[in-house]
Design an enzyme around this catalytic site. Sequence first.
Site, PDB file in Angstrom:
ATOM      1  N   CYS A   1     -18.602  55.822  17.456  1.00 28.50           N
ATOM      2  CA  CYS A   1     -18.556  55.020  16.770  1.00 28.50           C
ATOM      3  C   CYS A   1     -20.177  54.009  16.185  1.00 28.50           C
ATOM      4  O   CYS A   1     -20.314  53.198  15.541  1.00 28.50           O
ATOM      5  CB  CYS A   1     -17.790  53.821  17.753  1.00 28.50           C
ATOM      6  SG  CYS A   1     -16.628  54.013  18.157  1.00 28.50           S
TER       7      CYS A   1
ATOM      8  N   ASP B   1      -3.089  72.792  36.616  1.00 26.20           N
ATOM      9  CA  ASP B   1      -1.358  71.923  37.338  1.00 26.20           C
ATOM     10  C   ASP B   1      -1.151  74.039  37.730  1.00 26.20           C
ATOM     11  O   ASP B   1      -2.191  74.585  37.254  1.00 26.20           O
ATOM     12  CB  ASP B   1      -0.937  71.972  35.674  1.00 26.20           C
ATOM     13  CG  ASP B   1      -0.220  72.439  34.531  1.00 26.20           C
ATOM     14  OD1 ASP B   1      -1.242  73.580  34.701  1.00 26.20           O
ATOM     15  OD2 ASP B   1      -0.564  71.797  33.735  1.00 26.20           O
TER      16      ASP B   1
ATOM     17  N   CYS C   1     -16.615  49.474  20.745  1.00 32.31           N
ATOM     18  CA  CYS C   1     -16.764  50.899  21.705  1.00 32.31           C
ATOM     19  C   CYS C   1     -18.417  50.852  22.002  1.00 32.31           C
ATOM     20  O   CYS C   1     -18.686  51.120  20.462  1.00 32.31           O
ATOM     21  CB  CYS C   1     -16.052  51.679  20.890  1.00 32.31           C
ATOM     22  SG  CYS C   1     -15.705  53.389  21.563  1.00 32.31           S
TER      23      CYS C   1
ATOM     24  N   CYS D   1     -19.005  54.561  22.035  1.00 30.51           N
ATOM     25  CA  CYS D   1     -18.781  55.644  21.949  1.00 30.51           C
ATOM     26  C   CYS D   1     -20.096  56.345  21.332  1.00 30.51           C
ATOM     27  O   CYS D   1     -20.420  56.102  19.612  1.00 30.51           O
ATOM     28  CB  CYS D   1     -16.961  56.294  21.582  1.00 30.51           C
ATOM     29  SG  CYS D   1     -17.077  55.836  20.223  1.00 30.51           S
TER      30      CYS D   1
ATOM     31  N   ASP E   1      -3.609  61.993  33.915  1.00 27.86           N
ATOM     32  CA  ASP E   1      -4.184  62.754  33.246  1.00 27.86           C
ATOM     33  C   ASP E   1      -3.415  63.167  32.448  1.00 27.86           C
ATOM     34  O   ASP E   1      -2.326  62.048  31.422  1.00 27.86           O
ATOM     35  CB  ASP E   1      -4.319  64.807  33.307  1.00 27.86           C
ATOM     36  CG  ASP E   1      -2.775  64.991  33.368  1.00 27.86           C
ATOM     37  OD1 ASP E   1      -2.264  65.194  32.713  1.00 27.86           O
ATOM     38  OD2 ASP E   1      -1.994  65.163  34.722  1.00 27.86           O
TER      39      ASP E   1
ATOM     40  N   HIS F   1     -14.140  59.644  20.397  1.00 23.70           N
ATOM     41  CA  HIS F   1     -13.676  58.126  19.995  1.00 23.70           C
ATOM     42  C   HIS F   1     -12.596  58.088  21.717  1.00 23.70           C
ATOM     43  O   HIS F   1     -12.642  57.108  22.369  1.00 23.70           O
ATOM     44  CB  HIS F   1     -13.311  57.699  19.211  1.00 23.70           C
ATOM     45  CG  HIS F   1     -13.035  55.941  18.883  1.00 23.70           C
ATOM     46  ND1 HIS F   1     -13.722  55.255  19.530  1.00 23.70           N
ATOM     47  CD2 HIS F   1     -12.175  56.041  19.044  1.00 23.70           C
ATOM     48  CE1 HIS F   1     -13.148  53.809  19.369  1.00 23.70           C
ATOM     49  NE2 HIS F   1     -11.906  54.418  19.161  1.00 23.70           N
TER      50      HIS F   1
END
Length: 434
Positions: free
Chosen positions: A371, A113, A366, A368, A328, A397
């Site tokens: 998980c 940014d 999930c 991930c 974002d 996660h």
Amino acid sequence: MTAQSADPARPADPVDPGPAPSGSGFEILARAGDTARAGVISTPHGQIATPAFVPVGTKATVKAVLPEAMSELGAQALLANAYHLYLQPGHDLIDEAGGLGAFMNWPGPTYTDSGGFQVMSLGAGFKKVLSSEFSGGEKARTSSGEDDAVAEGKERLAHVDDDGVTFRSFLNGDVHRFTPEVSMQIQHGLGADIMFAFDELTTLMNSRGYQEQALERTRRWAIRCLAEHARLTAERTHRPYQQLWGVIQGAQYEDLRRRAARDLGVMDSDGQVFDGFGIGGALEKENLGTIVGWVTEELPEDRPRHLLGISEVDDLFVAIAAGADTFDCVSPSRVARNSAVYTATGRVNLTGSRFRRRFAPIDETCDCYTCTHYTAAYVHHLFRAKEMLSATLCTIHNERFVVRLVDRIRASLLSGDFDALREETTGAYYGSPR
């Protein structure tokens, strides 16, 4: 760390869109309705399949998580903060290291940014909250807001004039000055694939009159950013081309938002135009889709649009439906460090007693790393014991949850199932479709 389980909605190898359009590096592949679209942004460090969520690594790191883990969970790009990296360790050092990606060992695309958000938010003491605190308040809905508002108990650290912003470092109080040219020099030194023009960020507490002044100031700064960007690009031929995206301001005012989008959409400085656009500034959640719609109706179709600072489930669907391409937000990692995690049926706090003996994943839907390897009871214990691993596992996660959701939205745009996915997902998350 082992590989994630297969997910049909998750992009595997980079998409090959063919030759990138001249200047923009963006191609639209599918549409849903009048404004939602799926596409591909091409950069020197790879392609970004859109819509895409871009996790925030403020100081060249997503807090508590290795860059390798961010790649594994499916992040296509990362966004770092020009203001913070300018103050520490310095853009010159990062330039010497080969640019942001090389410095942080991230091989994919990067965003930075302009620093305008932090100059304003830290300068006025409001930190990250620019709208929700004021949503529904008198100052948010009238034209008599306070143009020099400072958060209670804070000292103003930033002062804006037509040439730029003078501010004090939040680290040690040293005085610094950002102008459009300085912001471009910093971001070129950081070397991100996509960077944003320097703008003045206002809040919903500012008056209509001040919003108009700030918008005109941002327009003039945008022209200066284009000129300096062109100069630095010609000078820095040893570095890949960096895309410069203009930032649309205008708060909650339709005429100002549309004016800004029209102005920046056609802005040209000796042949240099904006490669894409950011939609920034303060806005009320209930008006998100309306405001994004005003802007996307005015912007060129052939260039990407980034909505700064969203990650909530309903906001993502609303913004994509209105024509935004990338997003974002720091929220997924920030709330994770405070034990809040996203699940298919809503957000929960893992320190709650009901998780003490939950010997199952945080979210059984999930895929991930957390998980597929750990139980909610274990992560609950980590938080109670104040172990650092708790932040790592929950950040993995949460970031995967948002990245995967946006990947699924992209797949639904390509298959024509966007409306059905929106109803199913928001209905499960909030208890009724949104």
